[in-house]
Motif scaffolding. Structure first.
Motif, PDB file in Angstrom:
ATOM      1  N   SER A  68       0.838  -1.198   0.000  1.00 34.62           N
ATOM      2  CA  SER A  68       0.000   0.000   0.000  1.00 34.62           C
ATOM      3  C   SER A  68       0.875   1.252   0.000  1.00 34.62           C
ATOM      4  O   SER A  68       1.900   1.304   0.659  1.00 34.62           O
ATOM      5  N   ILE A  69       0.435   2.240  -0.742  1.00 33.20           N
ATOM      6  CA  ILE A  69       1.157   3.507  -0.829  1.00 33.20           C
ATOM      7  C   ILE A  69       0.411   4.531   0.016  1.00 33.20           C
ATOM      8  O   ILE A  69      -0.802   4.641  -0.054  1.00 33.20           O
ATOM      9  N   GLN A  70       1.154   5.260   0.839  1.00 33.56           N
ATOM     10  CA  GLN A  70       0.555   6.257   1.711  1.00 33.56           C
ATOM     11  C   GLN A  70       1.202   7.602   1.446  1.00 33.56           C
ATOM     12  O   GLN A  70       2.394   7.682   1.182  1.00 33.56           O
ATOM     13  N   SER A  71       0.419   8.645   1.532  1.00 34.99           N
ATOM     14  CA  SER A  71       0.926   9.997   1.368  1.00 34.99           C
ATOM     15  C   SER A  71       1.231  10.584   2.750  1.00 34.99           C
ATOM     16  O   SER A  71       0.449  10.429   3.677  1.00 34.99           O
ATOM     17  N   TYR A  72       2.375  11.239   2.875  1.00 34.24           N
ATOM     18  CA  TYR A  72       2.764  11.892   4.113  1.00 34.24           C
ATOM     19  C   TYR A  72       2.720  13.398   3.906  1.00 34.24           C
ATOM     20  O   TYR A  72       3.211  13.903   2.907  1.00 34.24           O
ATOM     21  N   GLU A  73       2.123  14.095   4.848  1.00 36.76           N
ATOM     22  CA  GLU A  73       2.033  15.544   4.751  1.00 36.76           C
ATOM     23  C   GLU A  73       3.047  16.183   5.691  1.00 36.76           C
ATOM     24  O   GLU A  73       3.170  15.776   6.835  1.00 36.76           O
ATOM     25  N   PHE A  74       3.746  17.166   5.196  1.00 32.29           N
ATOM     26  CA  PHE A  74       4.696  17.930   5.995  1.00 32.29           C
ATOM     27  C   PHE A  74       4.186  19.365   6.036  1.00 32.29           C
ATOM     28  O   PHE A  74       4.223  20.074   5.029  1.00 32.29           O
ATOM     29  N   GLU A  75       3.654  19.771   7.191  1.00 39.12           N
ATOM     30  CA  GLU A  75       3.168  21.131   7.349  1.00 39.12           C
ATOM     31  C   GLU A  75       4.283  21.982   7.943  1.00 39.12           C
ATOM     32  O   GLU A  75       4.965  21.558   8.873  1.00 39.12           O
ATOM     33  N   PHE A  76       4.453  23.169   7.391  1.00 38.57           N
ATOM     34  CA  PHE A  76       5.569  24.022   7.785  1.00 38.57           C
ATOM     35  C   PHE A  76       5.171  25.484   7.768  1.00 38.57           C
ATOM     36  O   PHE A  76       4.113  25.844   7.236  1.00 38.57           O
ATOM     37  N   SER A  77       6.015  26.305   8.362  1.00 37.54           N
ATOM     38  CA  SER A  77       5.866  27.758   8.341  1.00 37.54           C
ATOM     39  C   SER A  77       7.076  28.359   7.639  1.00 37.54           C
ATOM     40  O   SER A  77       8.132  27.736   7.574  1.00 37.54           O
ATOM     41  N   LYS A 100      14.209  23.951   9.648  1.00 38.21           N
ATOM     42  CA  LYS A 100      14.716  23.854  11.017  1.00 38.21           C
ATOM     43  C   LYS A 100      13.541  23.484  11.912  1.00 38.21           C
ATOM     44  O   LYS A 100      12.434  23.973  11.718  1.00 38.21           O
ATOM     45  N   GLU A 101      13.814  22.603  12.880  1.00 37.43           N
ATOM     46  CA  GLU A 101      12.775  22.160  13.804  1.00 37.43           C
ATOM     47  C   GLU A 101      13.069  22.703  15.204  1.00 37.43           C
ATOM     48  O   GLU A 101      14.173  22.586  15.711  1.00 37.43           O
ATOM     49  N   TYR A 102      12.042  23.309  15.788  1.00 38.77           N
ATOM     50  CA  TYR A 102      12.134  23.839  17.143  1.00 38.77           C
ATOM     51  C   TYR A 102      11.227  23.008  18.052  1.00 38.77           C
ATOM     52  O   TYR A 102      10.353  22.283  17.585  1.00 38.77           O
ATOM     53  N   PHE A 103      11.396  23.115  19.358  1.00 38.73           N
ATOM     54  CA  PHE A 103      10.536  22.397  20.296  1.00 38.73           C
ATOM     55  C   PHE A 103       9.137  23.001  20.365  1.00 38.73           C
ATOM     56  O   PHE A 103       8.171  22.312  20.667  1.00 38.73           O
ATOM     57  N   GLY A 104       9.022  24.292  20.105  1.00 39.04           N
ATOM     58  CA  GLY A 104       7.725  24.957  20.187  1.00 39.04           C
ATOM     59  C   GLY A 104       7.577  26.016  19.114  1.00 39.04           C
ATOM     60  O   GLY A 104       8.555  26.489  18.541  1.00 39.04           O
ATOM     61  N   THR A 112       3.522  26.271  13.101  1.00 39.13           N
ATOM     62  CA  THR A 112       4.174  24.982  13.298  1.00 39.13           C
ATOM     63  C   THR A 112       5.557  25.166  13.911  1.00 39.13           C
ATOM     64  O   THR A 112       6.104  26.268  13.932  1.00 39.13           O
ATOM     65  N   LYS A 113       6.137  24.051  14.354  1.00 38.44           N
ATOM     66  CA  LYS A 113       7.500  24.093  14.897  1.00 38.44           C
ATOM     67  C   LYS A 113       8.540  23.839  13.814  1.00 38.44           C
ATOM     68  O   LYS A 113       9.726  23.842  14.078  1.00 38.44           O
ATOM     69  N   PHE A 114       8.095  23.638  12.566  1.00 37.77           N
ATOM     70  CA  PHE A 114       8.992  23.447  11.427  1.00 37.77           C
ATOM     71  C   PHE A 114       9.039  24.733  10.609  1.00 37.77           C
ATOM     72  O   PHE A 114       8.019  25.182  10.087  1.00 37.77           O
ATOM     73  N   ILE A 115      10.226  25.324  10.479  1.00 40.63           N
ATOM     74  CA  ILE A 115      10.390  26.582   9.747  1.00 40.63           C
ATOM     75  C   ILE A 115      11.268  26.327   8.529  1.00 40.63           C
ATOM     76  O   ILE A 115      12.437  25.952   8.658  1.00 40.63           O
ATOM     77  N   VAL A 116      10.698  26.513   7.337  1.00 41.58           N
ATOM     78  CA  VAL A 116      11.457  26.356   6.091  1.00 41.58           C
ATOM     79  C   VAL A 116      12.264  27.632   5.887  1.00 41.58           C
ATOM     80  O   VAL A 116      11.721  28.737   5.944  1.00 41.58           O
ATOM     81  N   ASP A 117      13.590  27.451   5.654  1.00 43.49           N
ATOM     82  CA  ASP A 117      14.455  28.617   5.501  1.00 43.49           C
ATOM     83  C   ASP A 117      15.108  28.728   4.131  1.00 43.49           C
ATOM     84  O   ASP A 117      15.713  29.739   3.824  1.00 43.49           O
ATOM     85  N   SER A 118      14.980  27.688   3.286  1.00 44.13           N
ATOM     86  CA  SER A 118      15.545  27.788   1.938  1.00 44.13           C
ATOM     87  C   SER A 118      14.995  26.690   1.038  1.00 44.13           C
ATOM     88  O   SER A 118      14.469  25.681   1.507  1.00 44.13           O
ATOM     89  N   ILE A 119      15.139  26.919  -0.259  1.00 45.01           N
ATOM     90  CA  ILE A 119      14.779  25.931  -1.274  1.00 45.01           C
ATOM     91  C   ILE A 119      16.077  25.269  -1.712  1.00 45.01           C
ATOM     92  O   ILE A 119      16.997  25.951  -2.169  1.00 45.01           O
ATOM     93  N   VAL A 120      16.156  23.945  -1.559  1.00 44.48           N
ATOM     94  CA  VAL A 120      17.358  23.218  -1.962  1.00 44.48           C
ATOM     95  C   VAL A 120      17.339  23.010  -3.468  1.00 44.48           C
ATOM     96  O   VAL A 120      18.320  23.279  -4.152  1.00 44.48           O
ATOM     97  N   SER A 121      16.220  22.522  -3.989  1.00 46.10           N
ATOM     98  CA  SER A 121      16.079  22.383  -5.441  1.00 46.10           C
ATOM     99  C   SER A 121      14.606  22.494  -5.812  1.00 46.10           C
ATOM    100  O   SER A 121      13.719  22.129  -5.049  1.00 46.10           O
ATOM    101  N   ALA A 122      14.390  23.041  -6.993  1.00 48.64           N
ATOM    102  CA  ALA A 122      13.054  23.223  -7.526  1.00 48.64           C
ATOM    103  C   ALA A 122      13.162  23.413  -9.025  1.00 48.64           C
ATOM    104  O   ALA A 122      14.173  23.876  -9.529  1.00 48.64           O
ATOM    105  N   PRO A 123      12.098  23.044  -9.757  1.00 46.19           N
ATOM    106  CA  PRO A 123      12.124  23.289 -11.198  1.00 46.19           C
ATOM    107  C   PRO A 123      12.081  24.798 -11.474  1.00 46.19           C
ATOM    108  O   PRO A 123      11.637  25.567 -10.623  1.00 46.19           O
ATOM    109  N   SER A 124      12.548  25.171 -12.637  1.00 47.63           N
ATOM    110  CA  SER A 124      12.486  26.598 -12.978  1.00 47.63           C
ATOM    111  C   SER A 124      11.026  27.010 -13.148  1.00 47.63           C
ATOM    112  O   SER A 124      10.162  26.204 -13.464  1.00 47.63           O
ATOM    113  N   LEU A 125      10.752  28.266 -12.936  1.00 44.99           N
ATOM    114  CA  LEU A 125       9.381  28.753 -13.048  1.00 44.99           C
ATOM    115  C   LEU A 125       8.873  28.727 -14.487  1.00 44.99           C
ATOM    116  O   LEU A 125       7.679  28.789 -14.726  1.00 44.99           O
ATOM    117  N   ASP A 126       9.790  28.628 -15.462  1.00 41.90           N
ATOM    118  CA  ASP A 126       9.401  28.590 -16.865  1.00 41.90           C
ATOM    119  C   ASP A 126       8.881  27.214 -17.281  1.00 41.90           C
ATOM    120  O   ASP A 126       8.130  27.097 -18.233  1.00 41.90           O
TER     121      ASP A 126
END
Length: 130
Positions: A68-77, A100-104, A112-126
């Motif tokens: 079975s395949i399951q989808s995992y959600e990662f909620e972030f700020s 970065k993950e904080y305790f609170g 959320t306690k997860f703060i996204v601080d950069s994009i490692v890789s992504a497709p170009s907007l074009d």
């Protein structure tokens, strides 16, 4: 030691303990890493403190139920406005995000306690969405 000195030292020790607690609970980086998946959304919301919130959908195989395949959600700020606006343009695409993950969570930093601080890789907007 008289009562006044004892009271002063007690207040100093309690204040230092409170400062240490607040630091470790809200400012100490507990963990950091990279998550990859399809960027579902990034929104700007809030009643008093407006923050950028997002969701990344990660696909994976659940080991408890064979096949079975399951989808995992990662909620972030996101606390950087420019980064959040770039992420808004990447909705629906596969991206890798450093976080970065904080305790609170702090209300002005995000829900959320997860703060996204950069994009490692992504497709170009074009390029067309996946």
């Amino acid at each position: 030691m008289n009562k006044k000195k004892f009271r002063n030292w007690t207040i100093i020790v309690l204040a230092a303990a409170l400062v240490l607690f607040i630091y470790f609970r809200f400012y100490f980086v507990f963990g950091e890493g990279v998550k990859s998946g399809e960027l579902n959304y990034v929104v700007y919301k809030g009643m008093v403190f407006k923050t950028y919130e997002g969701k990344l959908i990660q696909s994976g195989i659940r080991s408890k139920t064979a096949g079975s395949i399951q989808s995992y959600e990662f909620e972030f700020s996101v606390d950087d406005e420019q980064l959040a606006k770039r992420l808004m343009l990447l909705s629906g695409r596969t991206v890798e995000l450093h976080y970065k993950e904080y305790f609170g969570a702090l209300p002005w930093r995000g829900f959320t306690k997860f703060i996204v601080d950069s994009i490692v890789s992504a497709p170009s907007l074009d390029s067309a969405p996946n």
